[in-house]
Design an enzyme around this catalytic site. Structure first.
Site, PDB file in Angstrom:
ATOM      1  N   LYS A 117      -1.266  47.679  22.638  1.00  0.00           N
ATOM      2  CA  LYS A 117       0.242  47.112  22.697  1.00  0.00           C
ATOM      3  C   LYS A 117       0.935  46.746  21.237  1.00  0.00           C
ATOM      4  O   LYS A 117       1.008  45.644  20.827  1.00  0.00           O
ATOM      5  CB  LYS A 117       0.216  46.156  23.692  1.00  0.00           C
ATOM      6  CG  LYS A 117      -0.348  46.171  25.010  1.00  0.00           C
ATOM      7  CD  LYS A 117      -0.382  45.116  26.192  1.00  0.00           C
ATOM      8  CE  LYS A 117      -0.697  45.559  27.257  1.00  0.00           C
ATOM      9  NZ  LYS A 117      -2.075  45.846  27.808  1.00  0.00           N
ATOM     10  N   GLY A 174      -1.499  47.896  37.559  1.00  0.00           N
ATOM     11  CA  GLY A 174      -1.393  46.644  38.432  1.00  0.00           C
ATOM     12  C   GLY A 174      -1.560  46.803  39.708  1.00  0.00           C
ATOM     13  O   GLY A 174      -1.337  46.123  40.847  1.00  0.00           O
ATOM     14  N   ASP A 207     -12.400  47.496  31.482  1.00  0.00           N
ATOM     15  CA  ASP A 207     -12.508  45.983  30.878  1.00  0.00           C
ATOM     16  C   ASP A 207     -13.858  45.424  31.410  1.00  0.00           C
ATOM     17  O   ASP A 207     -14.152  44.800  32.501  1.00  0.00           O
ATOM     18  CB  ASP A 207     -11.302  45.411  31.687  1.00  0.00           C
ATOM     19  CG  ASP A 207      -9.826  45.775  31.207  1.00  0.00           C
ATOM     20  OD1 ASP A 207      -9.708  46.508  30.263  1.00  0.00           O
ATOM     21  OD2 ASP A 207      -8.898  45.800  32.152  1.00  0.00           O
ATOM     22  N   ARG A 222     -10.384  46.385  37.471  1.00  0.00           N
ATOM     23  CA  ARG A 222     -11.228  45.434  38.488  1.00  0.00           C
ATOM     24  C   ARG A 222     -11.709  46.096  39.782  1.00  0.00           C
ATOM     25  O   ARG A 222     -12.663  45.843  40.282  1.00  0.00           O
ATOM     26  CB  ARG A 222     -10.490  44.123  38.480  1.00  0.00           C
ATOM     27  CG  ARG A 222     -10.526  43.476  37.210  1.00  0.00           C
ATOM     28  CD  ARG A 222      -9.640  42.141  37.244  1.00  0.00           C
ATOM     29  NE  ARG A 222      -8.313  42.413  37.220  1.00  0.00           N
ATOM     30  CZ  ARG A 222      -7.271  41.638  37.281  1.00  0.00           C
ATOM     31  NH1 ARG A 222      -7.694  40.208  37.318  1.00  0.00           N
ATOM     32  NH2 ARG A 222      -6.087  41.908  37.291  1.00  0.00           N
TER      33      ARG A 222
HETATM   34  P1  XMP Z   1      -6.700  45.373  36.784  1.00  0.00           P
HETATM   35  O1  XMP Z   1      -7.998  45.145  36.610  1.00  0.00           O
HETATM   36  O2  XMP Z   1      -5.518  44.576  36.826  1.00  0.00           O
HETATM   37  O3  XMP Z   1      -6.457  45.992  35.435  1.00  0.00           O
HETATM   38  O4  XMP Z   1      -6.374  46.935  37.605  1.00  0.00           O
HETATM   39  C1  XMP Z   1      -5.178  46.649  34.839  1.00  0.00           C
HETATM   40  C2  XMP Z   1      -5.492  47.257  33.307  1.00  0.00           C
HETATM   41  O5  XMP Z   1      -4.298  47.586  32.712  1.00  0.00           O
HETATM   42  C3  XMP Z   1      -3.916  46.984  31.884  1.00  0.00           C
HETATM   43  N1  XMP Z   1      -2.430  46.412  32.160  1.00  0.00           N
HETATM   44  C4  XMP Z   1      -1.414  46.831  31.360  1.00  0.00           C
HETATM   45  N2  XMP Z   1      -1.388  47.734  30.206  1.00  0.00           N
HETATM   46  N3  XMP Z   1       0.947  47.327  30.292  1.00  0.00           N
HETATM   47  C5  XMP Z   1      -0.442  47.616  29.693  1.00  0.00           C
HETATM   48  O6  XMP Z   1      -0.157  48.505  28.654  1.00  0.00           O
HETATM   49  C6  XMP Z   1       0.891  46.523  31.442  1.00  0.00           C
HETATM   50  O7  XMP Z   1       2.127  46.100  32.094  1.00  0.00           O
HETATM   51  C7  XMP Z   1      -0.293  46.425  31.920  1.00  0.00           C
HETATM   52  N4  XMP Z   1      -0.686  45.455  32.948  1.00  0.00           N
HETATM   53  C8  XMP Z   1      -2.195  45.508  33.120  1.00  0.00           C
HETATM   54  C9  XMP Z   1      -4.711  45.544  31.730  1.00  0.00           C
HETATM   55  O8  XMP Z   1      -4.992  45.306  30.394  1.00  0.00           O
HETATM   56  C10 XMP Z   1      -5.953  45.921  32.406  1.00  0.00           C
HETATM   57  O9  XMP Z   1      -6.799  46.853  31.416  1.00  0.00           O
END
Ligand code: XMP
Length: 254
Positions: free
Chosen positions: A85, A207, A23, A230
């Site tokens: 998604k 997460g 990201d 991140r």
């Molecule tokens: P961070 O920076 O929080 O980013 O480590 C997390 C990454 O995962 C994605 N993300 C999700 N993707 N279901 C998903 O398909 C989820 O519940 C979910 N939560 C976070 C988010 O877009 C980012 O790329």
């Protein structure tokens, strides 16, 4: 070789289950692409796959810059997951997933809310015909996920009430999904989902870090892969951060 086998093979080779969520932000497509390529180069030894989402796909373009990024990841032997998604009716889902798979992505993330007939069935069929994967959202990582994935619903199949995510976990098993997403912010939900899926469908857990999830707790609750953004992408030392996390998690990989 299927997507599931491919990602498992990389996990075993590199002894890491970390999926890098690329990201990245930037003022121009070339700046974004260069940052992505730089992060990949710095972390590739400590990850088993790369996840791209719309914030990178939109500025780079599917027929344009994203191809360079896909090539780069493939050169490192890393499978790519497109975090769409996906959430529309069947004929547009099919066209979108065809574009995504033909561009070189190995798997995509879809939303089971749209259902099977006229929803995700053509996506699964396309993925299977091309040896690609479909990963389903079962319980997202953000606080508001409780409003949808956590609501109590009546399953039309047996008329009984269940939490939505449990219905989705059973669908993932029935549809032979290649993985499910359950947020590391809810380890107790990972436990619930794991009881349904056992070793049939692996759990991918985002997460950790800024969203508050604990990587070890996610692993001991039943996650197979950890999606990390991140913590690594915004670190001033992404290589060190990726290695530190890989070393922390390695003993818990099963
Ligand atoms: P961070 O920076 O929080 O980013 O480590 C997390 C990454 O995962 C994605 N993300 C999700 N993707 N279901 C998903 O398909 C989820 O519940 C979910 N939560 C976070 C988010 O877009 C980012 O790329």
């Amino acid at each position: 070789m299927s997507f599931r086998e491919r990602i498992r093979e990389v996990l075993e080779e590199r002894e890491t289950n970390l999926i890098l969520a690329l990201d990245v932000y930037g003022e121009s497509p070339s700046e974004i692409l260069n940052r992505c390529i730089d992060l990949l180069r710095k972390t590739q030894r400590f990850i088993c796959a790369v996840k791209i989402n719309l914030q990178v796909l939109l500025p780079l373009g599917l027929f344009d810059g994203i191809r360079g990024l896909i090539k780069e990841a493939k050169n490192y032997g890393l499978p790519l997951i497109m975090d769409l998604k996906l959430n529309d009716v069947g004929h547009t889902n099919l066209q979108v997933s065809t574009y995504i798979f033909e561009a070189g992505f190995d798997a995509l993330i879809a939303n089971p809310f749209v259902g099977w007939e006229g929803g995700l069935k053509p996506v699964f069929e396309k993925a299977r015909s091309m040896g690609r994967g479909v990963i389903l959202l079962v319980y997202m990582s953000h606080p508001g996920a409780v409003e949808g994935y956590g609501q109590i619903v009546r399953d039309p199949e047996d008329g009984r009430a269940y939490p939505q995510y449990m219905v989705f976990a059973r669908k993932a098993l029935r549809w032979r999904a290649d993985g499910v997403i359950v947020g590391a912010t809810r380890p107790e939900k990972i436990v619930d989902v794991k009881k349904i899926l056992r070793d049939e469908v692996p759990i991918y857990s985002p997460g950790i870090g800024p969203q508050g999830g604990d990587p070890i707790k996610a692993m001991t609750s039943g996650a197979s892969y950890l999606i990390v953004g991140r913590t690594i992408t915004q670190s001033s030392k992404p290589t060190d951060e990726a290695k530190k996390l890989r070393d922390l998690i390695r003993p818990y990989i099963t």
